[in-house]
Design a protein around this motif. Structure first.
Motif, PDB file in Angstrom:
ATOM      1  N   GLY A  52       0.965  -1.206  -0.005  1.00  6.61           N
ATOM      2  CA  GLY A  52       0.067   0.113   0.065  1.00  6.61           C
ATOM      3  C   GLY A  52       0.701   1.271   0.117  1.00  6.61           C
ATOM      4  N   THR A  53       1.746   1.334  -0.767  1.00  4.29           N
ATOM      5  CA  THR A  53       2.613   2.782  -0.638  1.00  4.29           C
ATOM      6  C   THR A  53       3.100   2.616  -2.236  1.00  4.29           C
ATOM      7  OG1 THR A  53       4.879   1.314  -0.447  1.00  4.29           O
ATOM      8  CG2 THR A  53       3.556   2.270   1.555  1.00  4.29           C
ATOM      9  N   PRO A  54       3.507   3.877  -2.547  1.00  2.00           N
ATOM     10  CA  PRO A  54       3.675   4.081  -4.020  1.00  2.00           C
ATOM     11  C   PRO A  54       4.936   3.172  -4.760  1.00  2.00           C
ATOM     12  CG  PRO A  54       3.185   5.968  -3.330  1.00  2.00           C
ATOM     13  CD  PRO A  54       3.399   5.093  -2.021  1.00  2.00           C
ATOM     14  N   GLU A  55       5.776   3.067  -3.499  1.00  2.00           N
ATOM     15  CA  GLU A  55       7.163   2.254  -3.946  1.00  2.00           C
ATOM     16  C   GLU A  55       6.734   0.739  -4.035  1.00  2.00           C
ATOM     17  OE1 GLU A  55       7.781   5.947  -1.748  1.00  2.00           O
ATOM     18  OE2 GLU A  55       6.900   4.147  -1.278  1.00  2.00           O
ATOM     19  N   LYS A  56       5.840   0.192  -3.445  1.00  2.00           N
ATOM     20  CA  LYS A  56       5.436  -1.284  -3.409  1.00  2.00           C
ATOM     21  C   LYS A  56       4.497  -1.673  -4.247  1.00  2.00           C
ATOM     22  CE  LYS A  56       7.513  -2.216   1.148  1.00  2.00           C
ATOM     23  NZ  LYS A  56       7.081  -2.639   2.522  1.00  2.00           N
ATOM     24  N   VAL A  57       3.560  -0.787  -4.716  1.00  2.00           N
ATOM     25  CA  VAL A  57       2.389  -1.190  -5.424  1.00  2.00           C
ATOM     26  C   VAL A  57       2.746  -1.772  -6.752  1.00  2.00           C
ATOM     27  CG1 VAL A  57       2.122   1.190  -6.731  1.00  2.00           C
ATOM     28  CG2 VAL A  57      -0.043   0.038  -5.937  1.00  2.00           C
ATOM     29  N   SER A  58       3.730  -1.555  -7.223  1.00  2.00           N
ATOM     30  CA  SER A  58       4.164  -2.187  -8.646  1.00  2.00           C
ATOM     31  C   SER A  58       4.350  -3.652  -8.528  1.00  2.00           C
ATOM     32  CB  SER A  58       5.315  -1.300  -9.171  1.00  2.00           C
ATOM     33  OG  SER A  58       6.542  -1.319  -8.284  1.00  2.00           O
ATOM     34  N   TYR A  59       4.571  -4.021  -7.364  1.00  2.00           N
ATOM     35  CA  TYR A  59       4.840  -5.612  -7.215  1.00  2.00           C
ATOM     36  C   TYR A  59       3.533  -6.181  -7.164  1.00  2.00           C
ATOM     37  CZ  TYR A  59       9.327  -4.474  -5.586  1.00  2.00           C
ATOM     38  OH  TYR A  59      10.668  -4.008  -5.650  1.00  2.00           O
ATOM     39  N   ILE A 101      -3.514   4.881  -6.015  1.00  2.00           N
ATOM     40  CA  ILE A 101      -2.034   4.803  -6.202  1.00  2.00           C
ATOM     41  C   ILE A 101      -1.687   3.719  -7.322  1.00  2.00           C
ATOM     42  CG2 ILE A 101       0.294   4.054  -4.927  1.00  2.00           C
ATOM     43  CD1 ILE A 101      -1.373   4.868  -2.404  1.00  2.00           C
ATOM     44  N   MET A 102      -2.232   2.574  -7.505  1.00  2.00           N
ATOM     45  CA  MET A 102      -1.971   1.716  -8.401  1.00  2.00           C
ATOM     46  C   MET A 102      -2.259   2.046  -9.810  1.00  2.00           C
ATOM     47  SD  MET A 102      -3.668  -1.995  -8.840  1.00  2.00           S
ATOM     48  CE  MET A 102      -5.207  -1.594  -9.503  1.00  2.00           C
ATOM     49  N   ILE A 103      -3.281   2.898 -10.066  1.00  2.00           N
ATOM     50  CA  ILE A 103      -3.420   3.433 -11.288  1.00  2.00           C
ATOM     51  C   ILE A 103      -2.449   4.451 -11.643  1.00  2.00           C
ATOM     52  CG2 ILE A 103      -5.147   4.963 -12.593  1.00  2.00           C
ATOM     53  CD1 ILE A 103      -6.112   2.079 -12.258  1.00  2.00           C
ATOM     54  N   SER A 104      -2.155   5.431 -10.630  1.00  2.00           N
ATOM     55  CA  SER A 104      -1.181   6.108 -10.857  1.00  2.00           C
ATOM     56  C   SER A 104       0.141   5.664 -11.290  1.00  2.00           C
ATOM     57  CB  SER A 104      -0.751   7.133  -9.769  1.00  2.00           C
ATOM     58  OG  SER A 104      -1.965   7.838  -9.598  1.00  2.00           O
ATOM     59  N   THR A 105       0.653   4.574 -10.789  1.00  2.00           N
ATOM     60  CA  THR A 105       1.692   3.897 -10.850  1.00  2.00           C
ATOM     61  C   THR A 105       1.775   3.081 -12.309  1.00  2.00           C
ATOM     62  OG1 THR A 105       2.133   3.180  -8.734  1.00  2.00           O
ATOM     63  CG2 THR A 105       3.159   1.847 -10.033  1.00  2.00           C
ATOM     64  N   ILE A 106       0.524   2.613 -12.712  1.00  2.00           N
ATOM     65  CA  ILE A 106       0.464   1.999 -14.062  1.00  2.00           C
ATOM     66  C   ILE A 106       0.697   3.076 -15.040  1.00  2.00           C
ATOM     67  CG2 ILE A 106      -1.368   1.069 -15.717  1.00  2.00           C
ATOM     68  CD1 ILE A 106      -2.423  -0.678 -13.194  1.00  2.00           C
ATOM     69  N   LEU A 107       0.099   4.289 -14.841  1.00  2.00           N
ATOM     70  CA  LEU A 107       0.182   5.231 -15.766  1.00  2.00           C
ATOM     71  C   LEU A 107       1.653   5.525 -16.015  1.00  2.00           C
ATOM     72  CD1 LEU A 107      -2.953   7.301 -14.989  1.00  2.00           C
ATOM     73  CD2 LEU A 107      -2.538   6.055 -17.257  1.00  2.00           C
TER      74      LEU A 107
END
Length: 436
Positions: A52-59, A101-107
Motif C-alpha cells: 500500500g505505498t507508491p514504492e511497493k504497489v508495482s509489485y 496509487i495503483m492506477i497512477s503507478t500503472i500510468l
C-alpha cells in the motif's frame, strides 16, 4: 541522510521474489476461505498492508501479470483481488487510496515504457493495457455483475489520466517541456481498443447462426465506452466550473469594494461641482478675454488715428505729437489691458481640483461592475447634496469617460456605459419631475 537510510531499509525489506510471494499468499487466502466476502476482505487487507505505498504497489501489478501468465485457471485470482479491492473500498477508504496509487503507478509505467509491448492480432498493445484488459475480462467471466466494478476502476483510470494530461500541459506551457509524451495514445483509449479486438468475432458463413463466444467482452467494452464518455464529460464540466469560479474570484478581487465606493462618493459630488464651475469658467474667461482684447484694440486704433491726424496736420496736430501719442497709447493698452491688470475680473481656475477629484473617482469607477455603477448613480441622483447639479450627472459621466487614460481596463464595456448614461438621464428626468 535519514531519507537515504530509510529508502535503503525499504529496499532491503523487499525481497527479489516479492511479486511471486504476493501472488502465492493471495492465492492461499482465496483458496482457504470458502466465503467470497471474507476472502475479499482478507486479501484486500493483505494487499494494502504489504503493497500500500507508491514504492511497493508495482509489485502487486507484477503479481497480477504473473497470475495472467500462469495456467488458465490461476488468472481468476487477478480478477478476484481487483474485484475485492473495489467492493471493500466502499467500507474502507484505504482501498480506494490503493486503487488510485495503483492506477497512477500503472500510468507512470505506461508512459515510461516500463513493460514490453504485446502483439495481438497484428496490433501492438502496451503490457499494462493487456494486464488491465485481461483482468476486466476475467472479472466479467467470473460474474457478469462485476462489470460495474470494472467500470469503477476504469473511471478512476480516465480521471487520473486526464488530470495527469492537464498537469503535463500546464507544465509544458510554463517550462516548454512535457512530463508525458504527447504522441502516445491515452491508456484508457488503448484499453477500449484492446477489449474491442478481444471481443471481435467473425462467424463462419457455413455454420449458420453461430453465437459470439465473446459477447460478454463486447458488452464490457460498450459499458466502458459509456463510462469513458460520462467521465470525460464530467471532468470537462468540473474544469469549466473551476475555471468559472476562478474567473469569478478574480473578478470579485478586481471589483471595487463597497467601502471604496462609499469613500469615493464625496469626490464624485465635488468633482461634479468643479465640472460645473469649469464650464462656467470657460464662458466667463472668454467673456473677459474678449473685453481685454477689445480694449487693447481700441487703444491701438486711437493711437493710430492720432498719428494719422498729426501726419496730415489736421486740427493743428504735429506729426511728431501724433507719433508720440500713438506710441504712448500702444504701450498704455499693453500694460493697462494686460491679463495681470485684469486678473481680478478673470474666474478662478479650478482645473487642478477637478482633475484630482476626477482621478480619485476614476480609479474606483474603472473597477465597478455595471450593476455597481448603476446603483451608485441612482443613489447619487437621489442625494440631497447633488440636487443643485442634478442635470449635469449624465454629462459629467461622459466627461469622466472622455478623460479616462486607459479605457480598456474598465470592467464594463462602452455599450454598457452608454446604456448607464441613458438610464441616468431617465432617472434625472424622473427626479426633476418629482421636484416640480
Amino acid at each position: 541522510m535519514a531519507e537515504v537510510e530509510t529508502q535503503e531499509i525499504e529496499a532491503v525489506d523487499v525481497p527479489e521474489n516479492f511479486a511471486e510471494q504476493i501472488s502465492r499468499d493471495v492465492m492461499v487466502i482465496f483458496q482457504k476461505q470458502m466465503d467470497p466476502e471474507i476472502a475479499a476482505a482478507e486479501s484486500s487487507a493483505y494487499i494494502w498492508k504489504n503493497t500500500g505505498t507508491p514504492e511497493k504497489v508495482s509489485y502487486f501489478v507484477d503479481a497480477t501479470e504473473l497470475w495472467q501468465d500462469s495456467r488458465s485457471n490461476v488468472d481468476k485470482f487477478a480478477a478476484l483481488s481487483w474485484n475485492g479491492l473495489v467492493t471493500q473500498s466502499v467500507n474502507n477508504q484505504d482501498y480506494d487510496t490503493f486503487l488510485r496509487i495503483m492506477i497512477s503507478t500503472i500510468l507512470k509505467g505506461f508512459y515510461g515504457l516500463e513493460k514490453p509491448d504485446v502483439d495481438y492480432k497484428d496490433k501492438r498493445f502496451s503490457g499494462y493495457t493487456v494486464i488491465i484488459g485481461n483482468t476486466f475480462i476475467r472479472m466479467v467471466e467470473l460474474k457478469p455483475a462485476n462489470d460495474a466494478n470494472a467500470s469503477d476502476i476504469y473511471s478512476l483510470l480516465v480521471h487520473i489520466e486526464m488530470d495527469l494530461e492537464a498537469e503535463s500541459q500546464a507544465e509544458e506551457e510554463e517550462t516548454g517541456t512535457s512530463t508525458i509524451p504527447t504522441d502516445m495514445q491515452e491508456l484508457y483509449d488503448e484499453v477500449i481498443e484492446y477489449l474491442a479486438e478481444r471481443g471481435m468475432f467473425k462467424p463462419d458463413p457455413m455454420s449458420g447462426g453461430e453465437e459470439n463466444p465473446n459477447a460478454h467482452i463486447e458488452a464490457l467494452c460498450e459499458r466502458l465506452r459509456s463510462t469513458r464518455r460520462f467521465v470525460i464529460q464530467e471532468v470537462i464540466n468540473e474544469r469549466a466550473i473551476e475555471k468559472r469560479k476562478k474567473l469569478e474570484m478574480e473578478l470579485e478581487n478586481q471589483l471595487a469594494s463597497a467601502e471604496e465606493i462609499v469613500l469615493v462618493a464625496p469626490q464624485f459630488t465635488e468633482g461634479m461641482a468643479f465640472f460645473v464651475q469649469e464650464k462656467r469658467y470657460n464662458f466667463k474667461y472668454f467673456s473677459v478675454e474678449k473685453i481685454r482684447l477689445t480694449l487693447q484694440l481700441l487703444g491701438s486704433i486711437t493711437g493710430a488715428v492720432y498719428f494719422l491726424l498729426g501726419f496730415m496736420g489736421v486740427w493743428g496736430i504735429h506729426w511728431i505729437d501724433g507719433l508720440v501719442v500713438c506710441l504712448v497709447m500702444l504701450v498704455f493698452v499693453r500694460f493697462a489691458a494686460s491679463r495681470k491688470q485684469l486678473q481680478f475680473f478673470y474666474p478662478t481656475d479650478i482645473s487642478k481640483e477637478l482633475e484630482e477629484c476626477s482621478t480619485a473617482f476614476l480609479n474606483v469607477m474603472r473597477n465597478m461592475s455595471q450593476e455597481q455603477l448603476e446603483q451608485f448613480l441612482v443613489r447619487q441622483i437621489k442625494l440631497e447634496r447633488n440636487q443643485k447639479y442634478l442635470s449635469m450627472v449624465p454629462e459629467f459621466m461622459k466627461y469622466l469617460y472622455a478623460i479616462m487614460p486607459d479605457r480598456k481596463s474598465m470592467m464594463i464595456s462602452v455599450d454598457e456605459l452608454s446604456e448607464l448614461v441613458e438610464n441616468s438621464e431617465i432617472e434625472v428626468a424622473k427626479q426633476l419631475r418629482g421636484q416640480l
